[in-house]
Motif scaffolding. Structure first.
Motif, PDB file in Angstrom:
ATOM      1  N   LEU A 175      32.704  34.544  63.907  1.00  0.00           N
ATOM      2  CA  LEU A 175      32.397  33.132  64.143  1.00  0.00           C
ATOM      3  C   LEU A 175      33.141  32.248  63.150  1.00  0.00           C
ATOM      4  O   LEU A 175      33.590  32.724  62.102  1.00  0.00           O
ATOM      5  N   VAL A 176      33.249  30.972  63.505  1.00  0.00           N
ATOM      6  CA  VAL A 176      33.709  29.963  62.548  1.00  0.00           C
ATOM      7  C   VAL A 176      32.758  28.777  62.632  1.00  0.00           C
ATOM      8  O   VAL A 176      32.219  28.483  63.709  1.00  0.00           O
ATOM      9  N   PHE A 177      32.580  28.109  61.518  1.00  0.00           N
ATOM     10  CA  PHE A 177      31.758  26.910  61.519  1.00  0.00           C
ATOM     11  C   PHE A 177      32.498  25.783  62.236  1.00  0.00           C
ATOM     12  O   PHE A 177      33.680  25.548  61.993  1.00  0.00           O
ATOM     13  N   ALA A 178      31.771  25.106  63.136  1.00  0.00           N
ATOM     14  CA  ALA A 178      32.334  23.956  63.848  1.00  0.00           C
ATOM     15  C   ALA A 178      31.902  22.648  63.191  1.00  0.00           C
ATOM     16  O   ALA A 178      32.053  21.574  63.770  1.00  0.00           O
ATOM     17  N   VAL A 237      26.792  23.434  46.973  1.00  0.00           N
ATOM     18  CA  VAL A 237      27.403  24.428  47.847  1.00  0.00           C
ATOM     19  C   VAL A 237      28.088  23.659  48.965  1.00  0.00           C
ATOM     20  O   VAL A 237      27.457  22.837  49.636  1.00  0.00           O
ATOM     21  N   ALA A 238      29.351  23.891  49.150  1.00  0.00           N
ATOM     22  CA  ALA A 238      30.086  23.205  50.212  1.00  0.00           C
ATOM     23  C   ALA A 238      30.722  24.256  51.111  1.00  0.00           C
ATOM     24  O   ALA A 238      31.458  25.121  50.648  1.00  0.00           O
ATOM     25  N   VAL A 239      30.405  24.188  52.399  1.00  0.00           N
ATOM     26  CA  VAL A 239      30.965  25.114  53.385  1.00  0.00           C
ATOM     27  C   VAL A 239      31.819  24.283  54.334  1.00  0.00           C
ATOM     28  O   VAL A 239      31.284  23.529  55.158  1.00  0.00           O
ATOM     29  N   PRO A 240      33.138  24.370  54.243  1.00  0.00           N
ATOM     30  CA  PRO A 240      33.979  23.532  55.102  1.00  0.00           C
ATOM     31  C   PRO A 240      33.941  23.985  56.557  1.00  0.00           C
ATOM     32  O   PRO A 240      33.667  25.157  56.870  1.00  0.00           O
ATOM     33  N   GLU A 268      23.688  14.690  59.069  1.00  0.00           N
ATOM     34  CA  GLU A 268      24.217  14.265  57.783  1.00  0.00           C
ATOM     35  C   GLU A 268      25.466  15.066  57.434  1.00  0.00           C
ATOM     36  O   GLU A 268      26.156  14.752  56.484  1.00  0.00           O
ATOM     37  N   SER A 269      25.704  16.133  58.181  1.00  0.00           N
ATOM     38  CA  SER A 269      26.878  16.969  57.929  1.00  0.00           C
ATOM     39  C   SER A 269      28.035  16.461  58.774  1.00  0.00           C
ATOM     40  O   SER A 269      27.844  16.027  59.901  1.00  0.00           O
ATOM     41  N   THR A 270      29.225  16.535  58.223  1.00  0.00           N
ATOM     42  CA  THR A 270      30.386  16.044  58.957  1.00  0.00           C
ATOM     43  C   THR A 270      30.850  17.078  59.981  1.00  0.00           C
ATOM     44  O   THR A 270      30.730  18.284  59.789  1.00  0.00           O
ATOM     45  N   MET A 271      31.371  16.557  61.072  1.00  0.00           N
ATOM     46  CA  MET A 271      31.932  17.400  62.122  1.00  0.00           C
ATOM     47  C   MET A 271      33.226  16.738  62.560  1.00  0.00           C
ATOM     48  O   MET A 271      33.267  15.522  62.721  1.00  0.00           O
ATOM     49  N   SER A 272      34.257  17.513  62.748  1.00  0.00           N
ATOM     50  CA  SER A 272      35.541  16.922  63.120  1.00  0.00           C
ATOM     51  C   SER A 272      35.472  16.318  64.515  1.00  0.00           C
ATOM     52  O   SER A 272      34.628  16.702  65.344  1.00  0.00           O
ATOM     53  N   MET A 321      33.546  17.593  68.028  1.00  0.00           N
ATOM     54  CA  MET A 321      32.638  16.723  68.779  1.00  0.00           C
ATOM     55  C   MET A 321      33.135  16.514  70.207  1.00  0.00           C
ATOM     56  O   MET A 321      32.335  16.474  71.152  1.00  0.00           O
ATOM     57  N   THR A 322      34.436  16.392  70.390  1.00  0.00           N
ATOM     58  CA  THR A 322      34.947  16.183  71.747  1.00  0.00           C
ATOM     59  C   THR A 322      34.770  17.454  72.593  1.00  0.00           C
ATOM     60  O   THR A 322      34.559  17.367  73.812  1.00  0.00           O
ATOM     61  N   VAL A 323      34.817  18.610  71.960  1.00  0.00           N
ATOM     62  CA  VAL A 323      34.547  19.842  72.702  1.00  0.00           C
ATOM     63  C   VAL A 323      33.101  19.851  73.189  1.00  0.00           C
ATOM     64  O   VAL A 323      32.816  20.181  74.342  1.00  0.00           O
ATOM     65  N   LEU A 324      32.191  19.462  72.313  1.00  0.00           N
ATOM     66  CA  LEU A 324      30.781  19.381  72.723  1.00  0.00           C
ATOM     67  C   LEU A 324      30.606  18.378  73.855  1.00  0.00           C
ATOM     68  O   LEU A 324      29.834  18.610  74.797  1.00  0.00           O
ATOM     69  N   ALA A 325      31.313  17.252  73.748  1.00  0.00           N
ATOM     70  CA  ALA A 325      31.216  16.227  74.789  1.00  0.00           C
ATOM     71  C   ALA A 325      31.711  16.768  76.125  1.00  0.00           C
ATOM     72  O   ALA A 325      31.087  16.566  77.169  1.00  0.00           O
TER      73      ALA A 325
END
Lengths: 164, 173
Positions: free
Chosen positions: A33-36, A143-146, B75-79, B83-87
């Motif tokens: 998996l990768v974080f999205a 802790v930062a998980v990119p 509160e967490s960032t998402m590219s 987000m467009t994939v989810l959309a």
């Protein structure tokens, strides 16, 4: 005539059994998996949902059954307890399920991160500001998980993919 | 558990409503900045997200919820790519990204960005409360009024198409 019927019956049985072979995604199959999304112990609240994606195709008998990019959901098991609780020192994420065309494939697995210490920074803060400086420096551990961080999970139970 | 087949989900538009000639929809994601976490409350954040969705529905825009999570408020960032994939997977035709911020000099600042499914920014609106209102509540109301006017200009255009089906019932605050 009877011989022909017998031969046909054998051929039919063989053909049918080959076609009826069930395909099963076995429990314990590793899923990369990768974080999205990104995660940070400053923001991740216990119970929050986490978005991930399958990083590599998952095949069964040479056929891809879960393609790369399929959506995966996880949960923050240990993070901030409250909104303004400050930084959590440990971030624990569980990997819950693959969402595939409206179907859920349950996963097991989790990943834990612990905030690392910044010895140089904490030493400098202690020298400059004493105990208060040390406490302040330690409170800044994050802790930062990119987004894009790779992890692994495992299929939780056998999944019958049906007869091909 | 028997599954006849696992339909590839990534990058497909099989559920994209516009391709089927049905009403288009907008997928809304809300994000809260670190400043807002530090200086404001989650109640304000969730209220802002809910109010924006309510406003869009009242203006005749169809909101497409996430099939798994309803509406994402993070509160967490998402590219933008994620987000467009989810959309796309939800069947929406565009993404509306709301950022709720609390700058030091303002009670609240709202930024709304509209993206198409390729991740191209279609438009952006930024509104702030300023510091003149005496309280945070009135500051938020002032800011939201500005946002309402800004979005009224955008509804019916790219990123916020009108729904051709009856709108959802009004959501009471």
């Amino acid at each position: 005539m009877r011989i022909v019927q017998a031969v046909l019956a054998v051929l039919l049985a063989g053909f049918t059994s080959a076609q009826d072979s069930p395909r099963v995604l076995k429990a314990g199959t590793e899923v990369k998996l990768v974080f999205a999304q990104s995660l940070s112990s400053k923001h991740a609240v216990t119970g929050e949902r986490v978005e991930l994606r399958v990083a590599q195709d998952v095949p069964v008998d040479g056929r891809v059954v879960v393609p790369a990019g399929t959506r995966v959901l996880g949960t923050v098991k240990t993070g901030k307890q409250k909104e303004k609780h400050g930084n959590a020192k440990v971030l624990l994420i569980s990997f819950d399920c693959i969402i595939a065309g409206g179907t859920r494939i349950l996963l097991t697995g989790e990943r834990r991160w612990k905030a690392s210490s910044n010895v140089a920074g904490e030493t400098a803060a202690t020298i400059g500001f004493g105990v208060a400086g040390l406490l302040l420096a330690r409170s800044g551990r994050v802790v930062a998980v990119p987004e894009g961080t790779a992890v692994s999970a495992f299929v939780a139970e056998d999944v019958d993919l049906g007869i091909e | 558990m028997a599954i006849a087949c696992l339909v590839p989900v990534w990058g497909t538009t099989s559920t994209n409503s516009s391709e089927q000639g049905e009403p288009t929809g907008v997928y809304v994601v809300a994000f809260r900045t670190s400043g807002h976490v530090r200086l404001s409350s989650s109640k304000v954040f969730h209220s802002a997200a809910s109010d924006v969705r309510r406003l869009l529905v009242e203006k005749g825009v169809r909101i497409v919820p996430d099939p798994e999570r309803g509406f994402i408020e993070n509160e967490s960032t998402m590219s933008v790519a994620s987000m467009t994939v989810l959309a796309r997977e939800a069947g929406a035709d565009s993404l509306l990204f709301l950022t709720v911020d609390r700058p030091v000099t303002q009670w609240v600042k709202l930024t709304v960005q509209s993206y198409d499914l390729s991740g191209t920014l279609l438009w952006e609106e930024k509104v702030g409360s300023g510091t003149s209102p005496m309280t945070g509540d009135s500051g938020y109301e002032k800011c939201f009024m500005k946002l309402e006017k800004a979005l009224e200009r955008r509804v019916g255009g790219p990123g916020l198409p009108f729904s051709t089906t009856p709108t959802a019932p009004k959501i009471e605050r």
